[in-house]
Design an enzyme around this catalytic site. Structure first.
Site, PDB file in Angstrom:
ATOM      1  CD1 TRP A  31     -19.759  -5.393   6.364  1.00 12.14           C
ATOM      2  CD2 TRP A  31     -18.570  -4.252   4.531  1.00 12.14           C
ATOM      3  NE1 TRP A  31     -20.176  -4.273   6.414  1.00 12.14           N
ATOM      4  CE2 TRP A  31     -19.497  -3.190   5.294  1.00 12.14           C
ATOM      5  CE3 TRP A  31     -18.048  -3.742   3.798  1.00 12.14           C
ATOM      6  CZ2 TRP A  31     -19.773  -2.180   5.059  1.00 12.14           C
ATOM      7  CZ3 TRP A  31     -18.343  -2.338   3.604  1.00 12.14           C
ATOM      8  CH2 TRP A  31     -19.146  -1.626   3.960  1.00 12.14           C
ATOM      9  CG  PHE A  66     -14.837  -3.874  14.286  1.00  9.85           C
ATOM     10  CD1 PHE A  66     -13.524  -3.242  14.492  1.00  9.85           C
ATOM     11  CD2 PHE A  66     -15.490  -4.007  15.427  1.00  9.85           C
ATOM     12  CE1 PHE A  66     -13.109  -2.656  15.630  1.00  9.85           C
ATOM     13  CE2 PHE A  66     -15.147  -3.353  16.532  1.00  9.85           C
ATOM     14  CZ  PHE A  66     -14.042  -2.630  16.801  1.00  9.85           C
ATOM     15  CD  GLU A  67     -18.998  -6.199  13.688  1.00 10.55           C
ATOM     16  OE1 GLU A  67     -18.926  -6.420  12.379  1.00 10.55           O
ATOM     17  OE2 GLU A  67     -18.863  -5.272  14.136  1.00 10.55           O
ATOM     18  CB  CYS A  89     -12.251  -9.397   2.314  1.00  6.65           C
ATOM     19  SG  CYS A  89     -11.666  -8.102   0.930  1.00  6.65           S
ATOM     20  CB  VAL A  90     -10.643  -4.684   5.576  1.00  2.00           C
ATOM     21  CG1 VAL A  90     -10.999  -3.384   5.918  1.00  2.00           C
ATOM     22  CG2 VAL A  90     -10.754  -5.464   6.689  1.00  2.00           C
ATOM     23  CB  THR A  95     -13.403   7.584   5.669  1.00  2.00           C
ATOM     24  OG1 THR A  95     -13.824   5.970   5.691  1.00  2.00           O
ATOM     25  CG2 THR A  95     -14.652   8.068   4.743  1.00  2.00           C
ATOM     26  CG  HIS A  97     -14.702   2.761   8.575  1.00  2.00           C
ATOM     27  ND1 HIS A  97     -15.673   3.457   9.669  1.00  2.00           N
ATOM     28  CD2 HIS A  97     -15.245   1.365   9.076  1.00  2.00           C
ATOM     29  CE1 HIS A  97     -16.437   2.738  10.158  1.00  2.00           C
ATOM     30  NE2 HIS A  97     -16.436   1.537   9.759  1.00  2.00           N
ATOM     31  CG  PHE A 122      -4.710 -11.652  10.674  1.00  2.00           C
ATOM     32  CD1 PHE A 122      -5.297 -10.824  11.569  1.00  2.00           C
ATOM     33  CD2 PHE A 122      -4.522 -11.102   9.302  1.00  2.00           C
ATOM     34  CE1 PHE A 122      -5.465  -9.595  11.126  1.00  2.00           C
ATOM     35  CE2 PHE A 122      -4.858 -10.062   8.929  1.00  2.00           C
ATOM     36  CZ  PHE A 122      -5.148  -9.372   9.989  1.00  2.00           C
ATOM     37  NE  ARG A 136      -2.492  -9.632  -2.374  1.00  2.00           N
ATOM     38  CZ  ARG A 136      -2.147  -9.260  -3.459  1.00  2.00           C
ATOM     39  NH1 ARG A 136      -3.101  -8.911  -4.224  1.00  2.00           N
ATOM     40  NH2 ARG A 136      -0.885  -8.522  -3.997  1.00  2.00           N
TER      41      ARG A 136
END
Ligand code: DLZ
Length: 164
Positions: A31, A66-67, A89-90, A95, A97, A122, A136
């Site tokens: 992602w 998430f994985e 990267c989120v 929402t 999520h 992390f 970043r």
């Protein structure tokens, strides 16, 4: 997350242990691929800068951040590594999520650290927007991948030192 005072790629090179005998796993999320590719490049470059050998860096891709935790767990199950770097990267969407994914990853990686006797790093950007992620991942605030690599080396060295 970096602040205006801290660049993610700035560190004291003299305080980084030699990584030439260390073995690293890197789990990286598909992602936000452009960003995670830059994190990965930074991590590999920094590991090698401190002596890590190509043959001792194994990269595995997972579908999303998430994985990352399970991908990290696979490294403990099926490989013999000194540290695992988790890169993702989120980016905040419309929402909730974002909150669930970030919480899942941080709990997941914390559990991995505490339940296995090696460090899991992390290396995940959690940003409000794409620009903050660009800044970043090799932009004006440095590269979170560099920071993750340095942390992996330092923690692997700490474990070796305490094992002796
Ligand atoms: C579903 C999802 C969303 C909305 N956003 C992101 C993101 O910004 N960054 C990321 O790494 N992954 C995202 N995902 C995918 C989840 O991490 C996960 O892969 C899916 O929910 C399937 O478990």
């Amino acid at each position: 997350m970096s602040s205006t005072l801290k660049n993610l790629s700035s560190y004291d090179h003299s305080k980084v242990p030699d990584a030439s005998e260390m073995i690293f796993g890197i789990v990286v999320s598909e992602w936000n691929l452009e960003i995670t590719n830059s994190l990965l490049e930074g991590a590999i470059r920094t590991l090698k800068l401190h002596g890590a050998k190509d043959k001792n860096i194994e990269i595995k891709w997972v579908p999303g951040s998430f994985e990352l935790s399970l991908g990290g767990q696979f490294f403990v199950e099926y490989r013999d590594v000194d540290a695992v770097i988790c890169l993702g990267c989120v980016i905040q969407g419309e929402t909730r999520h974002f909150d669930f994914i970030c919480q899942g990853i941080s709990y997941g990686i914390t559990d991995l650290n505490l339940n296995n006797n090696i460090p899991f790093i992390f290396g995940v950007l959690t940003t409000d927007n794409q620009q903050q992620a660009i800044d970043r991942s090799g932009g004006k605030h440095g590269n979170k991948g560099d920071e993750a690599a340095i942390t992996a080396i330092k923690m692997a060295a700490l474990q070796r030192e305490m094992e002796e």
